[in-house]
Design an enzyme around this catalytic site. Structure first.
Site, PDB file in Angstrom:
ATOM      1  NE  ARG A 101      -4.051   0.697   1.797  1.00 30.90           N
ATOM      2  CZ  ARG A 101      -5.087   0.427   2.240  1.00 30.90           C
ATOM      3  NH1 ARG A 101      -5.382   1.581   3.465  1.00 30.90           N
ATOM      4  NH2 ARG A 101      -6.159  -0.215   1.635  1.00 30.90           N
ATOM      5  CG  HIS A 128      -8.304   0.003  -3.268  1.00 29.39           C
ATOM      6  ND1 HIS A 128      -7.581  -1.186  -2.741  1.00 29.39           N
ATOM      7  CD2 HIS A 128      -8.627   0.306  -2.061  1.00 29.39           C
ATOM      8  CE1 HIS A 128      -7.859  -1.336  -1.578  1.00 29.39           C
ATOM      9  NE2 HIS A 128      -8.648  -0.389  -1.170  1.00 29.39           N
ATOM     10  CD  GLN A 131     -13.054  -1.689  -1.406  1.00 30.26           C
ATOM     11  OE1 GLN A 131     -12.225  -1.585  -0.620  1.00 30.26           O
ATOM     12  NE2 GLN A 131     -14.280  -2.170  -1.420  1.00 30.26           N
ATOM     13  CG  ASP A 222     -13.694   6.273  -1.752  1.00 38.85           C
ATOM     14  OD1 ASP A 222     -13.585   6.179  -0.447  1.00 38.85           O
ATOM     15  OD2 ASP A 222     -12.817   6.381  -2.320  1.00 38.85           O
ATOM     16  CB  CYS A 261     -13.984   1.282  -0.647  1.00 43.59           C
ATOM     17  SG  CYS A 261     -13.597   2.946  -0.574  1.00 43.59           S
ATOM     18  NE  ARG A 289     -10.606  -5.462   0.164  1.00 40.34           N
ATOM     19  CZ  ARG A 289      -9.521  -4.225   0.486  1.00 40.34           C
ATOM     20  NH1 ARG A 289     -10.255  -3.265   1.090  1.00 40.34           N
ATOM     21  NH2 ARG A 289      -8.558  -4.403   0.337  1.00 40.34           N
TER      22      ARG A 289
END
Ligand code: CP
Ligand code: NVA
Length: 317
Positions: A101, A128, A131, A222, A261, A289
């Site tokens: 990340r 991402h 996700q 988001d 998310c 996830r």
């Protein structure tokens, strides 16, 4: 060695990867029976905070019989003076896969380019993919594979990029409503359009949230200010009218699902009314996830086991 920098790196087998994730979720014993990561070690480097990605990777790796190492950038030499390329060369000698990340997407690309083991992007400023895998798994679970309309309301950011690519892979229509100046990256839109030409998805951009949510099956938002953008003091002001609230969702189909998310900034991009409504699937999405990443990891580091799973799926479906 296959790395996953964006969700289209998995496009060829994405449907089966997600079907396997759905199967594992429905029968926890299956993962325990196979232990496809037995004797394997997966290292995860974090430059930014994480709740879902970190915990879901750690727990998922454990469930598959593997060993999970979380490496905070401030604690390893990467955070001091060692280059990303040298870090990749060293960690490849110990690990079977890495997740990273980071702030700049070019950093995860550099790690992958210098790694001998698969690298999974665990969120960069551009993509991402983990996700999007969980998002599509959730959409398939809740709505099936029939043609659907997904509406994105908010920033043209990393989460939208992979959602748009994934929607195109599955042939779903997606409309994104963003304020002027916050459009998604044109390179990602072009890539999605190329995929959409083959699958029949319609990709539409608008500046009007009502246009986007009209007849939508899925509404997704988001945060307006992503990690690393905290210095953009005025950004929030440009999003007035883009909150997902009771009035906006009343324009969608009655059985629409609300997705985010997470983490959500309640009262900013979404209200409590929507987050806590019966249409909200945000916590199923967060759980997914873990299952989707378990399937992706198996696909990347133990392909024979994953192929066995695929054959099981063919027998059962
Ligand atoms: N959605 C997501 O990536 O959450 P975290 O930042 O908590 O990992
Ligand atoms: N767009 C957000 C997603 C967080 C999971 C960010 O990059 O901070």
């Amino acid at each position: 060695m296959n790395s996953v920098l964006s969700i289209d790196d998995l496009s060829e087998d994405l449907e089966q990867i997600l079907q396997w994730a759905i199967t594992m979720k429905s029968d926890d014993e299956i993962a325990a029976d196979f232990f496809p990561l037995m004797n394997m070690s997966i290292g995860s480097i974090y430059e930014k905070p994480s709740t879902r990605t970190r915990v879901s990777f750690e727990v998922g790796i454990n469930k598959l019989g593997g060993n999970s190492l979380t490496l905070l950038k401030g604690d390893i030499q990467l955070g001091k003076s060692e280059t990303i390329a040298d870090t990749a060369r060293v960690l490849s000698r110990y690990l079977d896969a890495m997740t990273y990340r980071c702030y700049s997407h070019s950093d995860v690309a550099e790690l992958a380019n210098n790694s001998k083991v698969p690298v999974i992007n665990a969120l960069s400023d551009k993509h991402h993919p983990c996700q999007a895998a969980a998002d599509l798994m959730t959409i398939i679970e809740k709505k099936g594979m029939e043609k659907l309309k997904i509406a994105w309301v908010g920033d043209g950011n990393n989460v939208l990029h992979d959602l748009m690519l994934a929607a195109s892979i599955f042939g779903f229509d997606i409309t994104w409503a963003v304020p002027k100046g916050y459009e998604p990256d044109s390179e990602v839109v072009n890539r999605s359009e190329i995929i959409a030409e083959k699958t029949g998805s319609k990709l539409i951009e608008t500046n009007d949230p009502v246009d986007a949510v009209k007849n939508a099956d899925v509404i997704y938002t988001d945060v307006f200010v992503s990690m690393g953008e905290e210095h953009l003091d005025n950004k929030m002001n440009d999003f007035s009218g883009f909150q997902v609230n009771e009035e906006l969702v009343s324009k969608a189909k009655e059985d629409y699902i609300f997705m985010h998310c997470l983490p959500a900034h309640r009262g900013e991009e979404v209200t409590d009314y929507v987050m806590d409504s019966k249409n909200s699937v945000v916590f199923d999405q967060a759980e997914n996830r873990m299952w989707s990443q378990m399937s992706i990891l198996t696909y990347l580091v133990n392909r024979p086991a994953w192929e066995t799973y695929s054959q099981l799926l063919e027998i059962n479906y």
